[in-house]
Design a protein around this motif. Structure first.
Motif, PDB file in Angstrom:
ATOM      1  N   ILE A 120     -27.920  13.966   1.977  1.00 22.15           N
ATOM      2  CA  ILE A 120     -29.022  14.922   1.897  1.00 22.15           C
ATOM      3  C   ILE A 120     -29.085  15.769   3.164  1.00 22.15           C
ATOM      4  N   GLN A 121     -29.050  15.106   4.310  1.00 22.36           N
ATOM      5  CA  GLN A 121     -29.198  15.820   5.580  1.00 22.36           C
ATOM      6  C   GLN A 121     -27.979  16.678   5.916  1.00 22.36           C
ATOM      7  N   ALA A 122     -26.842  16.319   5.357  1.00 19.55           N
ATOM      8  CA  ALA A 122     -25.639  17.110   5.606  1.00 19.55           C
ATOM      9  C   ALA A 122     -25.537  18.309   4.678  1.00 19.55           C
ATOM     10  N   THR A 123     -26.451  18.408   3.705  1.00 14.41           N
ATOM     11  CA  THR A 123     -26.391  19.528   2.761  1.00 14.41           C
ATOM     12  C   THR A 123     -27.673  20.352   2.752  1.00 14.41           C
ATOM     13  N   LYS A 124     -28.835  19.702   2.527  1.00 16.42           N
ATOM     14  CA  LYS A 124     -30.108  20.423   2.408  1.00 16.42           C
ATOM     15  C   LYS A 124     -31.187  19.773   3.288  1.00 16.42           C
ATOM     16  N   PRO A 125     -30.986  19.762   4.601  1.00 12.66           N
ATOM     17  CA  PRO A 125     -31.938  19.077   5.481  1.00 12.66           C
ATOM     18  C   PRO A 125     -33.334  19.680   5.463  1.00 12.66           C
ATOM     19  N   ASP A 126     -33.439  20.985   5.333  1.00 11.90           N
ATOM     20  CA  ASP A 126     -34.754  21.620   5.417  1.00 11.90           C
ATOM     21  C   ASP A 126     -35.658  21.240   4.249  1.00 11.90           C
ATOM     22  N   THR A 127     -35.072  20.898   3.100  1.00  9.49           N
ATOM     23  CA  THR A 127     -35.886  20.578   1.929  1.00  9.49           C
ATOM     24  C   THR A 127     -36.611  19.257   2.102  1.00  9.49           C
ATOM     25  N   VAL A 128     -35.870  18.190   2.316  1.00  2.71           N
ATOM     26  CA  VAL A 128     -36.514  16.884   2.496  1.00  2.71           C
ATOM     27  C   VAL A 128     -37.273  16.859   3.816  1.00  2.71           C
ATOM     28  N   MET A 166     -32.566  16.546  11.570  1.00  2.00           N
ATOM     29  CA  MET A 166     -31.762  16.407  10.352  1.00  2.00           C
ATOM     30  C   MET A 166     -30.645  17.451  10.301  1.00  2.00           C
ATOM     31  N   ARG A 167     -30.924  18.641  10.788  1.00  2.00           N
ATOM     32  CA  ARG A 167     -29.916  19.712  10.751  1.00  2.00           C
ATOM     33  C   ARG A 167     -28.656  19.338  11.515  1.00  2.00           C
ATOM     34  N   PHE A 168     -28.778  18.449  12.483  1.00  2.00           N
ATOM     35  CA  PHE A 168     -27.620  18.029  13.267  1.00  2.00           C
ATOM     36  C   PHE A 168     -26.552  17.420  12.363  1.00  2.00           C
ATOM     37  N   TYR A 169     -26.985  16.821  11.253  1.00  2.95           N
ATOM     38  CA  TYR A 169     -26.024  16.277  10.285  1.00  2.95           C
ATOM     39  C   TYR A 169     -25.261  17.394   9.583  1.00  2.95           C
TER      40      TYR A 169
END
Length: 468
Positions: free
Chosen positions: A316-324, A385-388
């Protein structure tokens, strides 16, 4: 084929003297090629340091290089807002006989929330956080936060600079229990410790531009150490801190006196595959110890399944971190559940079968919630999370690739509760100067937070070997 036949016939028709010359030349050439290959294989390689700018807007020509004191603070409004959100939390009843198999058990979550609301004293914890000196400095357009702990040097005592780097979902606070063990020694060796917050975590400013990965963090931390006046120093890290400090050693190996890790990532290759295929049957043929076999096999049960089960967050964090991230950044209870679930199973995978996740077996709720509050009060969950996404977006293999070898003295602490075990044999494909490899008797992913004495002891014995 005709050319080969002619060469063979020519050789057969030579007299003994010329045959010896040809054979000698061939042997010499072969030895030379092997030597060149050996030199290339063992040549100290470096990753280009590069340059970056992560501030808002266009890059400025001159940057403020000063270091400013910083203090963690809170307000009545901040605490009031937290309490109001805690009071309005909604829960879903757990399934019958559910522990942590579906994630954070909501019955125990109510217990944690009640403690957080009525007993946890954030003002008291702010005082604790300010126990050590905090600072900020501007590097590549963003404010970088760090704590800097200088020891009271005793007579004939050697003081060595050491940087400790955290990971996710941790913070600089993970190191508060190990700091006195490293800086208040009565022995002949002690440390001056620098503990930064990764940009986008805690009190370090989040990057404003895309692309901030471990290489950027490594470069910034190298600049930080240079700004503090250190030309040589030791590094210690786990989780993202392991990759960042490894990158630092790859960028400027002459600056890194020693690299100590409690998590070490390698790229899977032929040696690893052979170990997995026959290691459980004939471990001595592939260089595995009995302890390696005990920790690795059965492979699916002890390695593959735990990784599959525990890394859903990563996708999740490696694709869409801003959502979760939007959800947990707005709900303190959601944030606590998301973070603390990792402190449960990543400490001990068997905690998944416990109603309380085993959290209070190793940690106090005050310590756990202080780490959560660092995320809550700074609003850094999304940027952390964006760091992922930045790291897993395409070139991670290049940054953990064994071909970019590390030749600085390395110490590896293998904790049994880590998600995946890496035998020394595997680690040697990347870390070519392993001075110390220790099978730790207990402990998991958050080593400094969970087992500070064990980690400190292993780090100190490693440094002693390097300094000897």
């Amino acid at each position: 084929m005709q050319r080969a036949q002619l060469l063979r016939d020519s050789f057969l028709n030579m007299d003994a003297f010329h045959k010896h010359i040809v054979i000698g030349t061939a042997i010499t050439a072969g030895v030379a090629l092997l030597y060149i290959r050996h030199r290339r294989r063992n040549k100290v390689q470096t990753i280009p340091i590069g340059e970056g700018w992560w501030g808002a807007g266009e890059r400025i020509q001159s940057e403020d290089n000063n270091i400013y004191p910083f203090e963690v603070q809170t307000t009545d409004d901040e605490i009031k807002d937290l309490h109001e959100r805690l009071d309005k939390s909604r829960y879903t009843d757990p399934l019958e006989d559910e522990s942590f198999q579906y994630g954070f058990n909501s019955t125990y979550l109510k217990t944690v929330t009640s403690y957080w609301r009525h007993e946890f004293d954030w003002r008291k914890q702010v005082v604790l956080l300010n126990k050590y000196p905090h600072f900020k400095t501007k590097i590549e357009g963003i404010d970088v936060h760090f704590i800097h702990v200088r020891p009271v040097q005793k007579k004939n005592q050697k003081v060595l600079p050491l940087m400790l780097v955290h990971g996710w979902p941790g913070s600089f606070f993970e190191f508060y229990k190990i700091l006195p063990l490293l800086t208040e020694s009565n022995d002949n060796l002690t440390f001056e410790v620098i503990c930064p917050s990764i940009p986008g975590y805690g009190f370090s400013e989040a990057p404003h531009k895309q692309g901030f990965n471990s290489l950027a963090a490594a470069r910034i931390f190298l600049k930080l150490m240079e700004r503090l006046g250190f030309s040589q120093f030791y590094l210690q890290g786990g989780d993202w801190g392991s990759l960042i400090t490894t990158n630092m050693a790859q960028m400027k190996p002459l600056c890194v006196k020693g690299l100590h890790l409690n998590m070490f990532m390698i790229r899977k290759g032929f040696k690893v595959m052979m170990s997995l295929l026959i290691g459980s049957y004939l471990p001595f043929l592939v260089g595995l110890s009995r302890e390696d076999v005990r920790r690795l096999f059965p492979f699916f049960e002890k390695t593959m399944w735990p990784i599959l089960r525990e890394t859903g967050y990563m996708h999740i964090q490696a694709t869409k971190p801003d959502t979760v991230g939007c959800g947990v950044n707005n709900s303190p209870v959601g944030l606590a559940a998301y973070i603390l679930e990792k402190f449960s199973t990543w400490t001990n995978l068997e905690n998944i079968a416990l109603v309380d996740g085993g959290l209070e077996r190793k940690f106090s709720l005050d310590d756990l919630l202080t780490n959560v509050m660092i995320y809550w009060t700074t609003g850094c969950m999304v940027s952390s999370m964006r760091f992922y996404k930045e790291n897993l977006g395409g070139d991670l293999d290049k940054r953990i690739d064994s071909r970019t070898r590390i030749f600085v003295p390395t110490g590896l602490a293998a904790f049994p509760g880590e998600l995946a075990h890496t035998p020394k044999l595997w680690a040697q494909t990347k870390y070519h100067n392993i001075v110390s490899y220790t099978f730790m008797p207990q402990g998991g992913h958050f080593a400094a937070f969970e087992e500070p004495q064990l980690l400190a002891n292993d780090l100190i014995q490693f440094v002693r070997k390097v300094e000897h």
